[in-house]
Design a protein around this motif. Structure first.
Motif, PDB file in Angstrom:
ATOM      1  N   ALA A 468       0.975  -1.149  -0.116  1.00  0.00           N
ATOM      2  CA  ALA A 468      -0.014  -0.078  -0.087  1.00  0.00           C
ATOM      3  C   ALA A 468       0.970   1.316  -0.089  1.00  0.00           C
ATOM      4  CB  ALA A 468      -0.895  -0.232   1.177  1.00  0.00           C
ATOM      5  N   ALA A 469       2.091   1.128   0.452  1.00  0.00           N
ATOM      6  CA  ALA A 469       2.830   2.259   0.402  1.00  0.00           C
ATOM      7  C   ALA A 469       3.469   2.515  -0.791  1.00  0.00           C
ATOM      8  CB  ALA A 469       4.166   2.155   1.695  1.00  0.00           C
ATOM      9  N   LEU A 470       3.525   1.762  -1.902  1.00  0.00           N
ATOM     10  CA  LEU A 470       3.844   1.880  -3.004  1.00  0.00           C
ATOM     11  C   LEU A 470       3.147   2.872  -3.845  1.00  0.00           C
ATOM     12  CD1 LEU A 470       5.248  -1.671  -3.983  1.00  0.00           C
ATOM     13  CD2 LEU A 470       6.745   0.097  -3.419  1.00  0.00           C
ATOM     14  N   PRO A 471       3.629   3.583  -4.662  1.00  0.00           N
ATOM     15  CA  PRO A 471       2.591   4.287  -5.481  1.00  0.00           C
ATOM     16  C   PRO A 471       1.839   3.636  -6.564  1.00  0.00           C
ATOM     17  CG  PRO A 471       4.860   4.634  -6.435  1.00  0.00           C
ATOM     18  CD  PRO A 471       5.163   3.711  -5.226  1.00  0.00           C
ATOM     19  N   LEU A 472       0.953   2.636  -6.029  1.00  0.00           N
ATOM     20  CA  LEU A 472       0.197   1.893  -7.008  1.00  0.00           C
ATOM     21  C   LEU A 472      -1.255   1.976  -6.932  1.00  0.00           C
ATOM     22  CD1 LEU A 472       2.556  -1.318  -7.103  1.00  0.00           C
ATOM     23  CD2 LEU A 472       2.414   0.495  -8.801  1.00  0.00           C
ATOM     24  N   GLY A 473      -1.873   2.762  -5.906  1.00  0.00           N
ATOM     25  CA  GLY A 473      -3.075   3.175  -5.832  1.00  0.00           C
ATOM     26  C   GLY A 473      -3.890   1.936  -4.916  1.00  0.00           C
ATOM     27  N   ILE A 474      -3.362   1.111  -4.386  1.00  0.00           N
ATOM     28  CA  ILE A 474      -3.979   0.553  -3.404  1.00  0.00           C
ATOM     29  C   ILE A 474      -4.994   1.074  -2.225  1.00  0.00           C
ATOM     30  CG2 ILE A 474      -3.896  -1.472  -1.738  1.00  0.00           C
ATOM     31  CD1 ILE A 474      -1.588  -2.673  -3.237  1.00  0.00           C
ATOM     32  N   VAL A 475      -6.122   0.799  -2.120  1.00  0.00           N
ATOM     33  CA  VAL A 475      -6.963   1.417  -1.390  1.00  0.00           C
ATOM     34  C   VAL A 475      -7.460   0.224  -0.328  1.00  0.00           C
ATOM     35  CG1 VAL A 475      -9.347   2.599  -1.028  1.00  0.00           C
ATOM     36  CG2 VAL A 475      -7.875   2.925  -3.285  1.00  0.00           C
ATOM     37  N   LEU A 476      -6.682   0.336   0.754  1.00  0.00           N
ATOM     38  CA  LEU A 476      -6.741  -0.495   1.725  1.00  0.00           C
ATOM     39  C   LEU A 476      -8.183  -1.263   2.008  1.00  0.00           C
ATOM     40  CD1 LEU A 476      -3.346  -0.180   3.847  1.00  0.00           C
ATOM     41  CD2 LEU A 476      -3.840  -2.182   2.237  1.00  0.00           C
ATOM     42  N   PRO A 477      -9.013  -0.008   2.667  1.00  0.00           N
ATOM     43  CA  PRO A 477     -10.298  -0.194   3.286  1.00  0.00           C
ATOM     44  C   PRO A 477     -11.042  -0.847   2.261  1.00  0.00           C
ATOM     45  CG  PRO A 477      -9.775   1.826   3.661  1.00  0.00           C
ATOM     46  CD  PRO A 477      -8.497   1.457   2.718  1.00  0.00           C
ATOM     47  N   ASP A 478     -10.839  -0.896   0.867  1.00  0.00           N
ATOM     48  CA  ASP A 478     -11.690  -1.827   0.065  1.00  0.00           C
ATOM     49  C   ASP A 478     -11.327  -3.319  -0.034  1.00  0.00           C
ATOM     50  OD1 ASP A 478     -13.111   0.719  -0.600  1.00  0.00           O
ATOM     51  OD2 ASP A 478     -12.136   1.051  -2.315  1.00  0.00           O
ATOM     52  N   HIS A 479     -10.248  -3.448   0.561  1.00  0.00           N
ATOM     53  CA  HIS A 479      -9.778  -4.944   0.713  1.00  0.00           C
ATOM     54  C   HIS A 479      -9.993  -5.608   1.881  1.00  0.00           C
ATOM     55  CE1 HIS A 479      -7.409  -4.913  -3.255  1.00  0.00           C
ATOM     56  NE2 HIS A 479      -7.358  -3.634  -2.995  1.00  0.00           N
ATOM     57  N   LEU A 480     -10.586  -4.970   2.789  1.00  0.00           N
ATOM     58  CA  LEU A 480     -11.033  -5.680   4.090  1.00  0.00           C
ATOM     59  C   LEU A 480     -12.461  -6.266   4.012  1.00  0.00           C
ATOM     60  CD1 LEU A 480      -9.925  -2.530   6.511  1.00  0.00           C
ATOM     61  CD2 LEU A 480      -8.611  -4.643   5.816  1.00  0.00           C
ATOM     62  N   LYS A 481     -12.547  -7.275   4.864  1.00  0.00           N
ATOM     63  CA  LYS A 481     -13.708  -8.012   4.788  1.00  0.00           C
ATOM     64  C   LYS A 481     -14.893  -7.329   5.802  1.00  0.00           C
ATOM     65  CE  LYS A 481     -11.566 -12.477   3.545  1.00  0.00           C
ATOM     66  NZ  LYS A 481     -11.435 -14.023   4.061  1.00  0.00           N
ATOM     67  N   VAL A 482     -14.353  -6.740   6.710  1.00  0.00           N
ATOM     68  CA  VAL A 482     -15.262  -6.129   7.713  1.00  0.00           C
ATOM     69  C   VAL A 482     -15.753  -4.785   7.051  1.00  0.00           C
ATOM     70  CG1 VAL A 482     -15.578  -5.128  10.147  1.00  0.00           C
ATOM     71  CG2 VAL A 482     -13.974  -7.203   9.641  1.00  0.00           C
ATOM     72  N   PRO A 483     -17.201  -4.628   7.050  1.00  0.00           N
ATOM     73  CA  PRO A 483     -17.636  -3.288   6.505  1.00  0.00           C
ATOM     74  C   PRO A 483     -17.253  -2.219   7.103  1.00  0.00           C
ATOM     75  CG  PRO A 483     -19.366  -5.132   6.550  1.00  0.00           C
ATOM     76  CD  PRO A 483     -18.246  -5.547   7.353  1.00  0.00           C
ATOM     77  N   ALA A 484     -16.950  -0.945   6.360  1.00  0.00           N
ATOM     78  CA  ALA A 484     -16.562   0.090   7.141  1.00  0.00           C
ATOM     79  C   ALA A 484     -17.620   0.944   7.928  1.00  0.00           C
ATOM     80  CB  ALA A 484     -16.332   1.465   5.983  1.00  0.00           C
ATOM     81  N   VAL A 485     -18.875   0.539   7.844  1.00  0.00           N
ATOM     82  CA  VAL A 485     -19.740   1.185   8.950  1.00  0.00           C
ATOM     83  C   VAL A 485     -19.574   0.269  10.065  1.00  0.00           C
ATOM     84  CG1 VAL A 485     -22.188   0.942   9.666  1.00  0.00           C
ATOM     85  CG2 VAL A 485     -21.230   1.533   7.321  1.00  0.00           C
ATOM     86  N   VAL A 486     -19.137  -0.816  10.150  1.00  0.00           N
ATOM     87  CA  VAL A 486     -18.870  -1.655  11.417  1.00  0.00           C
ATOM     88  C   VAL A 486     -17.776  -1.127  12.069  1.00  0.00           C
ATOM     89  CG1 VAL A 486     -18.545  -3.906  12.655  1.00  0.00           C
ATOM     90  CG2 VAL A 486     -20.257  -3.535  10.766  1.00  0.00           C
ATOM     91  N   ARG A 487     -16.557  -0.895  11.228  1.00  0.00           N
ATOM     92  CA  ARG A 487     -15.176  -0.806  11.955  1.00  0.00           C
ATOM     93  C   ARG A 487     -15.332   0.657  12.600  1.00  0.00           C
ATOM     94  NH1 ARG A 487     -13.487  -2.174   6.524  1.00  0.00           N
ATOM     95  NH2 ARG A 487     -12.880   0.132   6.074  1.00  0.00           N
ATOM     96  N   GLU A 488     -16.094   1.700  11.738  1.00  0.00           N
ATOM     97  CA  GLU A 488     -16.197   2.931  12.264  1.00  0.00           C
ATOM     98  C   GLU A 488     -16.972   3.209  13.637  1.00  0.00           C
ATOM     99  OE1 GLU A 488     -17.636   5.123   9.162  1.00  0.00           O
ATOM    100  OE2 GLU A 488     -15.736   5.064   7.870  1.00  0.00           O
ATOM    101  N   SER A 489     -17.628   2.193  13.954  1.00  0.00           N
ATOM    102  CA  SER A 489     -18.776   2.109  15.040  1.00  0.00           C
ATOM    103  C   SER A 489     -18.156   1.407  16.250  1.00  0.00           C
ATOM    104  CB  SER A 489     -20.083   1.693  14.662  1.00  0.00           C
ATOM    105  OG  SER A 489     -20.560   2.188  13.512  1.00  0.00           O
ATOM    106  N   MET A 490     -16.827   0.607  16.071  1.00  0.00           N
ATOM    107  CA  MET A 490     -16.536  -0.055  17.279  1.00  0.00           C
ATOM    108  C   MET A 490     -15.876   0.737  18.442  1.00  0.00           C
ATOM    109  SD  MET A 490     -17.041  -3.144  16.467  1.00  0.00           S
ATOM    110  CE  MET A 490     -15.973  -4.047  17.695  1.00  0.00           C
TER     111      MET A 490
END
Length: 490
Positions: A468-490
């Motif tokens: 992800a630190a390489l200049p290749l445009g990896i968007v890490l949150p889109d590769h996670l299995k846990v939905p963003a709504v759940v992660r932000e509400s923990m």
């Protein structure tokens, strides 16, 4: 010479909070309230069963309450450790490529999140070739710009602050880019082996020049690169193939044509931010940069063979192995840190100078700033919700009162037209041997406090963080299995 100019400060970085009781987020609060209701109902039938239920509820809530200094709960730490053990038992931490490896046709493809990536080359509206990194899993297309940053040496502070203002405008404008999901800036420092200097001198040397002049140039070519560093700056923008959630994905030809029309406008705006002449990188140069990142010792050979094209299928390492706290890849060993807390107070424009500058204990250092801009509609909704959440958590503490003031200021600035962008930072230190890893870790620990940031080593995910630190445009949150709504509400 006197002046009344006063250098501005920057701050008010807000991490939206989830409404909840104490340290609990929304999910934890709902679990607690639901558990208390159940315990109360059980206690009405049997007091002993109610006491047992209360103990069980306390054990369930304990991992959600315990937090470390980075704000991670015990539940998150346990989940990360279990996931690491499971992946290690499956052999996911090992990678072998080439004729004796697991890749097809004896190639050296990139590992991990980049295993299915492709690299295509197209032309923008100016006719310039540019590389386009395709991530099929998320449907993302990334274009990379090479920048010749002007630097702050011998530059008036007013000019530096003007660059910072234009950089803020450039980030804010990304929220209006259709289909844009992320952007990043990668600043990499590495030893300069002097190949480019020698080629430049040899190409422009006059064969009829005096012997003394030729001897002086030869001495400069050999001695100048000793101890010097090469600093490269790359900016990436990532677009989604789906114009909106749920829509049909566009094909590669359509995405290349659409992105190619936007490149001139993006690069012209970058030049006003102090990035210098920004131009899209070609497929060959991007593949070489990625190959050197995974195998630092290959840099002299790649620079000596400039006439040979580098294929994307051969840009990966021959062997790589992920450990809990570091990553081994061909001739390099790396540690990657992630940003856990932005500066709390106000800082000056030079706050990151020490962190991005070369360091004698780190062979190669890569500092990547990751941005995910919100569109104007989402930005207004987020700042208003954050205002309500900070007031919900207000309990008289000084830090909570400051949070309320900051959320009000963020909402006011957004209403006046400012952009809203999520951001984080990854720092990768690469060395040649395992004995140098403690020195590199100590160097980063020393550089982080002057930058007013708190860094956390990416335990259990070093390979993904390195990619992800390489200049290749990896968007890490889109590769996670846990939905963003759940992660932000923990």
């Amino acid at each position: 010479m006197t002046t009344n100019y006063r250098e501005p400060t920057y701050g008010n970085w807000r991490k939206p909070v989830s409404p909840g009781i104490g340290r609990l987020g929304l999910v934890g609060t709902l679990i607690l309230m639901g558990g208390l209701v159940m315990v109360t109902m059980i206690a009405m039938v049997s007091f002993l069963a109610g006491m047992i239920g209360a103990v069980v509820l306390g054990l369930i809530m304990l991992p959600l309450v315990i937090q470390d200094r980075h704000g991670r709960t015990a539940l998150q730490a346990i989940t990360a450790r279990v996931a690491w053990w499971w992946g290690r038992s499956q052999g996911w931490h090992l990678y072998r490529s080439g004729p004796l490896g697991i890749t097809g046709l004896g190639s050296h493809r990139l590992p991990g999140l980049l295993a299915q990536s492709r690299l295509i080359e197209a032309r923008d509206s100016y006719g310039r070739p540019f590389a386009l990194v395709v991530i099929p899993a998320t449907g993302h297309y990334t274009v990379v710009f090479e920048c010749n940053a002007d630097g702050a040496a011998l530059v008036d502070q007013q000019q530096i602050d003007t660059w910072v203002a234009y950089w803020g405008n450039w980030l804010a404008s990304l929220g209006y880019e259709p289909g844009l999901v992320a952007a990043s800036v990668t600043i990499e420092t590495a030893p300069d082996i002097g190949t480019r200097l020698r080629e430049e001198v040899d190409a422009n040397a006059d064969p009829n020049a005096p012997e003394l002049a030729r001897a002086a140039l030869e001495e400069i070519v050999w001695n100048y690169p000793v101890g010097s560093a090469r600093l490269s700056t790359r900016v990436t923008v990532t677009y989604s193939a789906a114009p909106r959630p749920g829509a049909k994905r566009r094909d590669e030809a359509e995405m290349a044509r659409e992105i190619g029309t936007r490149i001139p406008g993006l690069t012209s705006m970058l030049e006003m931010t102090g990035a210098g002449a920004a131009r899209p990188i070609t497929a060959d140069r991007l593949a070489r940069a990625v190959r050197v990142a995974y195998d630092p010792e290959s840099q002299p050979d790649l620079e000596a063979a400039e006439d040979q094209e580098m294929r994307w299928e051969d840009a990966g390492p021959v062997a790589a192995q992920e450990f809990w706290d570091h990553y081994v890849h061909d001739s390099g060993r790396s540690i990657t840190w992630g940003l856990s807390e932005a500066p709390r107070g106000e800082v000056l424009s030079s706050v990151m100078t020490g962190l991005v500058s070369p360091h004698h204990d780190i062979t190669r250092k890569r500092v990547t700033f990751l941005y995910r801009p919100h569109d104007p509609a989402s930005a207004a909704r987020i700042v208003e919700r954050d205002r309500k959440d900070t007031r919900f958590r207000l309990n008289g503490a000084a830090r909570d009162e400051v949070a309320v003031v900051s959320s009000d200021q963020a909402a006011l600035e957004e209403a006046r037209g400012a952009g809203l962008t999520r951001f984080t930072m990854l720092v990768t230190a690469t060395v040649r041997s395992a004995e140098e890893l403690p020195l590199a870790a100590a160097a980063i620990d020393t550089l982080a406090p002057p930058a007013r940031v708190r860094l956390r080593r990416m335990y259990g995910s070093q390979a993904s963080a390195f990619a992800a630190a390489l200049p290749l445009g990896i968007v890490l949150p889109d590769h996670l299995k846990v939905p963003a709504v759940v992660r932000e509400s923990m």
